[in-house]
Design an enzyme around this catalytic site. Structure first.
Site, mmCIF file in Angstrom:
data_model
loop_
_atom_site.group_PDB
_atom_site.id
_atom_site.type_symbol
_atom_site.label_atom_id
_atom_site.label_comp_id
_atom_site.label_asym_id
_atom_site.label_seq_id
_atom_site.Cartn_x
_atom_site.Cartn_y
_atom_site.Cartn_z
ATOM 1 N N SER A 136 0.852 -1.194 0.000
ATOM 2 C CA SER A 136 0.000 0.000 0.000
ATOM 3 C C SER A 136 0.882 1.235 0.000
ATOM 4 C CB SER A 136 -0.855 0.004 1.277
ATOM 5 O OG SER A 136 -1.493 1.254 1.445
ATOM 6 N N TYR A 149 -2.535 -1.370 10.580
ATOM 7 C CA TYR A 149 -2.609 -1.606 9.131
ATOM 8 C C TYR A 149 -1.333 -1.067 8.478
ATOM 9 C CZ TYR A 149 -4.035 -1.269 4.244
ATOM 10 O OH TYR A 149 -4.085 -1.385 2.866
HETATM 11 N N1 NAP Z 1 -8.635 -0.344 -1.382
HETATM 12 C C1 NAP Z 1 -7.602 0.397 -1.051
HETATM 13 O O1 NAP Z 1 -7.713 1.627 -0.878
HETATM 14 C C2 NAP Z 1 -6.243 -0.236 -0.893
HETATM 15 C C3 NAP Z 1 -5.131 0.601 -0.853
HETATM 16 C C4 NAP Z 1 -3.866 0.044 -0.689
HETATM 17 C C5 NAP Z 1 -3.733 -1.330 -0.558
HETATM 18 N N2 NAP Z 1 -4.841 -2.114 -0.607
HETATM 19 C C6 NAP Z 1 -4.639 -3.563 -0.421
HETATM 20 O O2 NAP Z 1 -5.231 -4.282 -1.481
HETATM 21 C C7 NAP Z 1 -5.556 -5.591 -1.014
HETATM 22 C C8 NAP Z 1 -6.976 -5.921 -1.423
HETATM 23 O O3 NAP Z 1 -7.880 -5.078 -0.707
HETATM 24 P P1 NAP Z 1 -9.190 -4.454 -1.368
HETATM 25 O O4 NAP Z 1 -9.011 -2.997 -1.410
HETATM 26 O O5 NAP Z 1 -9.535 -5.188 -2.591
HETATM 27 O O6 NAP Z 1 -10.261 -4.715 -0.208
HETATM 28 P P2 NAP Z 1 -11.466 -5.759 -0.124
HETATM 29 O O7 NAP Z 1 -12.433 -5.543 -1.214
HETATM 30 O O8 NAP Z 1 -11.942 -5.670 1.297
HETATM 31 O O9 NAP Z 1 -10.746 -7.158 -0.359
HETATM 32 C C9 NAP Z 1 -9.977 -7.779 0.630
HETATM 33 C C10 NAP Z 1 -10.060 -9.258 0.397
HETATM 34 O O10 NAP Z 1 -9.254 -9.922 1.402
HETATM 35 C C11 NAP Z 1 -10.049 -10.950 1.973
HETATM 36 N N3 NAP Z 1 -9.601 -11.285 3.312
HETATM 37 C C12 NAP Z 1 -9.605 -10.525 4.424
HETATM 38 N N4 NAP Z 1 -9.114 -11.221 5.461
HETATM 39 C C13 NAP Z 1 -8.803 -12.450 4.986
HETATM 40 C C14 NAP Z 1 -8.251 -13.624 5.556
HETATM 41 N N5 NAP Z 1 -7.929 -13.688 6.861
HETATM 42 N N6 NAP Z 1 -8.050 -14.708 4.763
HETATM 43 C C15 NAP Z 1 -8.369 -14.655 3.446
HETATM 44 N N7 NAP Z 1 -8.911 -13.599 2.852
HETATM 45 C C16 NAP Z 1 -9.115 -12.493 3.616
HETATM 46 C C17 NAP Z 1 -11.461 -10.401 1.945
HETATM 47 O O11 NAP Z 1 -12.374 -11.446 2.095
HETATM 48 P P3 NAP Z 1 -13.518 -11.496 3.248
HETATM 49 O O12 NAP Z 1 -14.756 -11.053 2.549
HETATM 50 O O13 NAP Z 1 -13.513 -12.924 3.661
HETATM 51 O O14 NAP Z 1 -13.102 -10.542 4.342
HETATM 52 C C18 NAP Z 1 -11.478 -9.795 0.551
HETATM 53 O O15 NAP Z 1 -11.696 -10.776 -0.418
HETATM 54 C C19 NAP Z 1 -5.355 -5.568 0.504
HETATM 55 O O16 NAP Z 1 -4.122 -6.169 0.828
HETATM 56 C C20 NAP Z 1 -5.312 -4.100 0.820
HETATM 57 O O17 NAP Z 1 -4.579 -3.806 1.980
HETATM 58 C C21 NAP Z 1 -6.081 -1.606 -0.780
#
Ligand code: NAP
Length: 245
Positions: A136, A149
């Site tokens: 991130s 985080y």
């Molecule tokens: N969106 C942003 O602004 C942003 C910015 C920088 C980095 N990121 C990174 O991008 C990645 C994806 O996030 P996203 O933005 O796509 O958010 P998201 O839509 O909430 O997706 C996160 C995914 O991770 C899964 N997950 C959470 N805890 C888990 C566990 N213990 N075991 C397996 N799966 C798990 C969630 O599934 P459940 O439904 O089971 O919880 C969901 O499928 C993350 O690493 C996040 O930190 C996101």
């Protein structure tokens, strides 16, 4: 990239990466905690398969890795995407619980490290393999309201650099993808308006383009200027981000 394993692929960036790689003809295995959702995505993407995996559970990581080694010996790409973000305060009398103190470190950092370690013997067997860690922009400058985080992502950033160096003479390329704020479910329940968040489609277009170029560290959108500011004006950018927040 022939066969890809993605964690946390039931929504947001992980799901979109899976769909885009699948539409390019790659073999994709998705994983996550929500079996119904995994099944739905696979039914829309013929040939895609899934496995249940909670990355905060070390035993599940071990058994899924054994399954991948046995049944998917041609796996050459691991995408560590699963992540959670919580707001945590140390200001008041009520401090975070021990579960809150460990959840993000376990999911966003240790889970990635454990999965990498379990799958490295398989990845090293391939002529060309890749580990893609989704960290991130907040790995570079923390947002004080989500301290664990940001710490988990900074740890992943640091670990990724060390891992890349250690694997430099192997067939395994180590890539870090640093997204900016993107419109996904990550911030659900935080009651935070996200007017500056990048639309998911726009993020995915950039991320897929950049991944094809093969760079080791991929900064998307505003993360490019964030990295420069973190280097030259670290206190100022920290104060700016945190006074806005
Ligand atoms: N969106 C942003 O602004 C942003 C910015 C920088 C980095 N990121 C990174 O991008 C990645 C994806 O996030 P996203 O933005 O796509 O958010 P998201 O839509 O909430 O997706 C996160 C995914 O991770 C899964 N997950 C959470 N805890 C888990 C566990 N213990 N075991 C397996 N799966 C798990 C969630 O599934 P459940 O439904 O089971 O919880 C969901 O499928 C993350 O690493 C996040 O930190 C996101």
């Amino acid at each position: 990239m022939k066969k890809i394993f993605i964690t946390g692929a039931t929504s947001g960036i992980g799901e979109e990466l899976a769909r885009r790689f699948h539409s390019e003809g790659k073999k994709v295995i998705i994983s996550g905690r929500n079996e119904e959702r995994l099944g739905e995505i696979c039914s829309e993407c013929p040939g895609m398969s899934y496995v249940l995996l909670d990355v905060s559970n070390h035993r599940e990581i071990e058994s899924v890795s054994r399954f991948l080694m046995a049944d998917h010996g041609d796996l050459d790409t691991l995408i560590n995407n699963a992540g959670i973000q919580k707001k945590l305060s140390f200001e008041g009398a009520i401090l975070p619980s021990s579960e809150q103190l460990t959840a993000e470190i376990q999911t966003n950092f240790l889970g990635c490290v454990q999965l990498i370690s379990a799958l490295l013997p398989l990845l090293k067997r391939q002529n060309k393999a890749q580990i893609i860690n989704i960290s991130s922009g907040l790995a570079l400058v923390p947002l004080a309201s989500a301290p664990l985080y940001c710490a988990s992502k900074a740890a992943l950033h640091s670990f990724t650099m060390s891992l890349r160096h250690q694997l430099r003479n192997t067939s395994v390329q180590v890539t870090e993808l640093l997204p900016p704020l993107v419109q996904t479910n990550l911030h659900r329940g935080q009651n935070t308006p996200l007017p500056h968040a990048m639309p998911l489609d726009q993020f995915m277009d950039s991320a897929m383009n950049e991944l094809k170029k093969g760079d080791e560290e991929i900064l998307i959108g505003p993360v490019k200027s964030l990295k420069r500011a973190a280097r030259f004006l670290p206190k100022r950018i920290f104060m700016l981000m945190n006074s806005r927040a």
